[in-house]
Design a protein around this motif. Structure first.
Motif, mmCIF file in Angstrom:
data_model
loop_
_atom_site.group_PDB
_atom_site.id
_atom_site.type_symbol
_atom_site.label_atom_id
_atom_site.label_comp_id
_atom_site.label_asym_id
_atom_site.label_seq_id
_atom_site.Cartn_x
_atom_site.Cartn_y
_atom_site.Cartn_z
ATOM 1 N N ALA A 52 0.809 -1.161 -0.103
ATOM 2 C CA ALA A 52 -0.027 -0.151 0.050
ATOM 3 C C ALA A 52 0.917 1.246 -0.146
ATOM 4 O O ALA A 52 2.169 1.354 0.584
ATOM 5 N N GLU A 53 0.262 2.387 -0.520
ATOM 6 C CA GLU A 53 1.129 3.658 -0.593
ATOM 7 C C GLU A 53 0.737 4.560 0.646
ATOM 8 O O GLU A 53 0.370 5.564 0.556
ATOM 9 N N ILE A 54 1.126 3.851 1.890
ATOM 10 C CA ILE A 54 1.150 4.366 3.120
ATOM 11 C C ILE A 54 2.399 4.576 3.825
ATOM 12 O O ILE A 54 3.206 3.745 3.816
ATOM 13 N N PRO A 55 2.858 5.824 3.933
ATOM 14 C CA PRO A 55 4.041 6.067 4.456
ATOM 15 C C PRO A 55 4.433 5.478 5.791
ATOM 16 O O PRO A 55 3.306 5.897 6.622
ATOM 17 N N MET A 56 5.474 4.983 6.265
ATOM 18 C CA MET A 56 5.694 4.337 7.684
ATOM 19 C C MET A 56 6.961 4.686 7.872
ATOM 20 O O MET A 56 8.103 4.656 6.994
ATOM 21 N N PHE A 57 7.329 5.183 9.235
ATOM 22 C CA PHE A 57 8.571 5.749 9.621
ATOM 23 C C PHE A 57 9.433 4.358 9.695
ATOM 24 O O PHE A 57 9.049 3.167 10.285
ATOM 25 N N SER A 58 10.801 4.513 9.664
ATOM 26 C CA SER A 58 11.846 3.587 9.756
ATOM 27 C C SER A 58 12.272 3.590 11.304
ATOM 28 O O SER A 58 12.521 4.798 11.883
ATOM 29 N N ALA A 92 -0.703 2.116 13.150
ATOM 30 C CA ALA A 92 -1.487 3.059 13.551
ATOM 31 C C ALA A 92 -0.907 4.515 13.743
ATOM 32 O O ALA A 92 -1.292 5.441 13.055
ATOM 33 N N ILE A 93 -0.049 4.426 14.264
ATOM 34 C CA ILE A 93 0.766 6.131 14.550
ATOM 35 C C ILE A 93 1.578 6.306 13.104
ATOM 36 O O ILE A 93 1.798 7.663 13.013
ATOM 37 N N SER A 94 1.833 5.457 12.576
ATOM 38 C CA SER A 94 2.359 5.978 11.039
ATOM 39 C C SER A 94 1.511 6.356 10.237
ATOM 40 O O SER A 94 1.519 7.609 9.644
ATOM 41 N N ILE A 95 0.165 5.689 10.267
ATOM 42 C CA ILE A 95 -0.926 6.261 9.624
ATOM 43 C C ILE A 95 -1.308 7.646 9.882
ATOM 44 O O ILE A 95 -1.457 8.673 9.283
ATOM 45 N N PHE A 96 -1.339 7.865 11.426
ATOM 46 C CA PHE A 96 -2.028 9.168 11.876
ATOM 47 C C PHE A 96 -0.761 9.987 11.756
ATOM 48 O O PHE A 96 -1.227 11.333 11.408
ATOM 49 N N SER A 97 0.453 9.855 11.698
ATOM 50 C CA SER A 97 1.529 10.886 11.462
ATOM 51 C C SER A 97 1.544 11.370 10.134
ATOM 52 O O SER A 97 1.678 12.479 9.865
ATOM 53 N N SER A 98 1.233 10.265 9.274
ATOM 54 C CA SER A 98 0.911 10.596 7.658
ATOM 55 C C SER A 98 -0.131 11.556 7.565
ATOM 56 O O SER A 98 -0.012 12.658 6.820
ATOM 57 N N VAL A 99 -1.163 11.305 8.222
ATOM 58 C CA VAL A 99 -2.320 12.096 8.002
ATOM 59 C C VAL A 99 -2.154 13.621 8.781
ATOM 60 O O VAL A 99 -2.253 14.584 7.943
#
Length: 236
Positions: A176-182, A224-231
């Motif tokens: 998915a094109e969902i940004p997630m932190f490393s 969840a926090i990756s999606i929230f941070s991206s939003v």
């Protein structure tokens, strides 16, 4: 000599992943968890060593993906396959198709391969991820399957349906094109690493309270926090 250290660590990742596959075939879930976590440790430090020693190489990049495919793609898929196989006879009233249902687990391996191939050619993923990375996917599955074995909270049939649904959800998340932190970082200061430290604290606390299922919750919290941070970043 030092230029070979990252590739040695990557090879140890692959070696541990191979052992995890054997343990999954034998239904030895504890050892699957042990060797996949060991693979994840080697996977973290091979990148760290490459950056620290400045020993980057095209071979190292390809070797890393091949090792990850075994350790974080095939091995957890085999574990899920083994678990579903134990209860396959009761999954549906159609006894003819029940023996084939566990093979759905290998969709995870297929999408892990797609994820790794995409990562290798996607220049946007140098310091962060787009989509769920394969080690996180693997850690979710091994902790979840190990944590629920012998559980009587849900019937084996309902649990089987839940696992099949999660297979499709996590397969989608990997591409998915969902940004997630490393978790990989250039420094250890608080600034710029807030989400990383928050995740670590959450996983430690959850694991103390819930045992290995704390890792399962940790991966869900990471998503969840990756999606929230991206939003939040998109809205700014």
């Amino acid at each position: 000599m030092k230029k070979h250290i990252p590739n040695l660590l990557t090879s140890l990742n692959l070696y541990s992943g191979c052992i995890a596959c054997v343990m999954a075939f034998q239904g030895e879930y504890f050892w699957v968890v042990f060797f996949i976590i060991l693979s994840a440790i080697f996977d973290f430090f091979d990148g760290f060593a490459a950056r620290w020693l400045k020993a980057y190489s095209p071979i190292g990049k390809e070797l890393d993906s091949l090792a990850d495919m075994v350790s974080f793609g095939v091995a957890p898929s085999l574990m899920v396959f083994n678990y579903l196989s134990r209860y396959a006879a009761d999954l549906t009233p159609l006894t003819v198709i029940n023996p084939y249902i566990p093979y759905i687990a290998f969709i995870l391996a297929v999408f892990s391969a797609l994820r790794l191939a995409k990562f290798n050619v996607d220049e946007r993923q140098t310091t962060s991820f787009i989509g769920l990375n394969t080690p996180s996917n693997a850690l979710f599955w091994i902790s979840f399957i190990y944590g629920i074995q012998g559980s009587e909270v849900l019937s084996p049939t309902i649990m089987g349906y839940l696992i099949i649904a999660l297979i499709f959800v996590f397969s989608f998340l990997m591409i998915a094109e969902i940004p997630m932190f490393s978790l990989k970082t250039k420094g250890f200061g608080i600034k710029g690493n807030e989400l990383r430290y928050l995740l670590i604290v959450f996983i430690v606390a959850a694991t103390i309270l819930l045992g290995i299922l704390g890792i399962t919750l940790g991966v869900l919290f990471y998503i969840a926090i990756s999606i929230f941070s991206s939003v939040i970043k998109t809205d700014k």
